[in-house]
Design a protein around this motif. Structure first.
Motif, PDB file in Angstrom:
ATOM      1  N   ALA A  48      -4.569   0.427  -4.616  1.00 43.78           N
ATOM      2  CA  ALA A  48      -4.986   1.831  -4.620  1.00 43.78           C
ATOM      3  C   ALA A  48      -6.479   1.917  -4.367  1.00 43.78           C
ATOM      4  O   ALA A  48      -7.233   0.976  -4.633  1.00 43.78           O
ATOM      5  N   ASP A  55       0.841  -1.192   0.000  1.00 46.76           N
ATOM      6  CA  ASP A  55       0.000   0.000   0.000  1.00 46.76           C
ATOM      7  C   ASP A  55       0.877   1.244   0.000  1.00 46.76           C
ATOM      8  O   ASP A  55       2.103   1.169   0.133  1.00 46.76           O
ATOM      9  N   GLU A  56       0.243   2.393  -0.169  1.00 48.85           N
ATOM     10  CA  GLU A  56       1.008   3.633  -0.303  1.00 48.85           C
ATOM     11  C   GLU A  56       1.670   4.045   0.999  1.00 48.85           C
ATOM     12  O   GLU A  56       2.571   4.880   0.997  1.00 48.85           O
ATOM     13  N   LEU A  94       3.829   6.455  -8.347  1.00 49.54           N
ATOM     14  CA  LEU A  94       3.479   5.272  -7.559  1.00 49.54           C
ATOM     15  C   LEU A  94       4.535   4.191  -7.721  1.00 49.54           C
ATOM     16  O   LEU A  94       4.871   3.488  -6.758  1.00 49.54           O
ATOM     17  N   ALA A 107       0.727  -2.871  -6.403  1.00 51.64           N
ATOM     18  CA  ALA A 107       0.273  -1.828  -5.485  1.00 51.64           C
ATOM     19  C   ALA A 107      -1.249  -1.847  -5.392  1.00 51.64           C
ATOM     20  O   ALA A 107      -1.941  -2.071  -6.389  1.00 51.64           O
ATOM     21  N   LEU A 160       7.402   5.222  -5.521  1.00 50.59           N
ATOM     22  CA  LEU A 160       7.066   5.131  -4.104  1.00 50.59           C
ATOM     23  C   LEU A 160       7.049   3.698  -3.602  1.00 50.59           C
ATOM     24  O   LEU A 160       7.519   3.404  -2.497  1.00 50.59           O
ATOM     25  N   THR A 161       6.521   2.780  -4.406  1.00 50.22           N
ATOM     26  CA  THR A 161       6.276   1.418  -3.928  1.00 50.22           C
ATOM     27  C   THR A 161       7.168   0.355  -4.553  1.00 50.22           C
ATOM     28  O   THR A 161       7.297  -0.740  -4.001  1.00 50.22           O
TER      29      THR A 161
END
Length: 233
Positions: free
Chosen positions: A103, A72-73, A116, A101, A119-120
């Motif tokens: 969302a 998850d974020e 994204l 991921a 980030l992940t």
């Protein structure tokens, strides 16, 4: 007890039923409730199945992604159950093993997809797998994720397509036409998405028909949730 499948769209659910497994269809906030209902009804675990948005630039439309874990974020990583991953990969060796991921809303623009990804570290994104992972962690049940890329990392989603998807996972053509009437320039992008979606659905159709038979029977219960969730940090 049998495993079950959760999808986000009615089109996906129709394909998933080719596997012979119980299927539920829900997206957004309803996906979590649907996952818990499947487990309450006796599913030994859940497979999240359907299309995904591409985040890794090497994944083309129609590419299958078998999740090693769902992230998850906020950085939490829910690891998919290794025996199911191995069985699915043996049946579908063309599938890419990678992070997926989760969302709450569609990731629409190329820039948002790139952010994204940074980030992940995920290769793809969808709207149901995180709900499946969290529900299975809460119940101590296994999960797996099998997704096919529809919109690749280098392509934005046209807003007309998003307008046409209702809360029950069904496409409403009237909403799409209304958005196209207001903005005809989206016609080309929408046609391209339809082509890419067709490739993704074809990949899912083949995958559902090849699901390993041992996912249909009894599965493990009482897994320690702490063994299957970690923090990426």
């Amino acid at each position: 007890m049998a495993a079950a499948i959760l999808t986000g769209m009615a089109l996906e659910a129709r394909l998933a039923r080719r596997s012979g497994m119980p299927v539920a269809c829900a997206t957004g906030d309803a996906a979590a409730a649907a996952a818990h209902r499947l487990l309450e009804d006796g599913a030994c675990g859940i497979v999240s199945f359907g299309i995904a948005g591409g985040l890794a630039p090497d994944l083309r439309p129609g590419s299958l992604v078998l999740a090693s874990a769902v992230v998850d974020e906020g950085g939490a990583v829910f690891e998919a159950w290794q025996p199911w991953r191995d069985r699915l990969h043996n049946t579908l060796p063309q599938a890419h093993s990678a992070l997926i991921a989760g969302a709450r809303m569609p990731v629409v623009t190329v820039g948002d997809k790139a952010r994204l990804r940074a980030l992940t570290g995920a290769a793809a994104v969808d709207l149901e797998s995180l709900a499946v992972a969290r529900a299975c962690q809460a119940w101590g049940r296994p999960f797996a994720v099998l997704r096919a890329v529809a919109d690749p990392a280098w392509r934005a989603l046209p807003t007309a397509a998003l307008a046409g998807l209702n809360g029950e996972g069904r496409i409403t053509p009237g909403a799409v036409l209304a958005r196209l009437t207001a903005n005809p320039s989206q016609l080309v992008a929408l046609g391209r998405l339809a082509w890419d979606l067709g490739r993704a659905l074809a990949a899912l159709r083949r995958a559902a028909g090849a699901f390993p038979a041992d996912l249909l029977g009894s599965g493990p219960l009482g897994l320690d949730p702490a063994q299957r969730v970690r923090d990426v940090a």
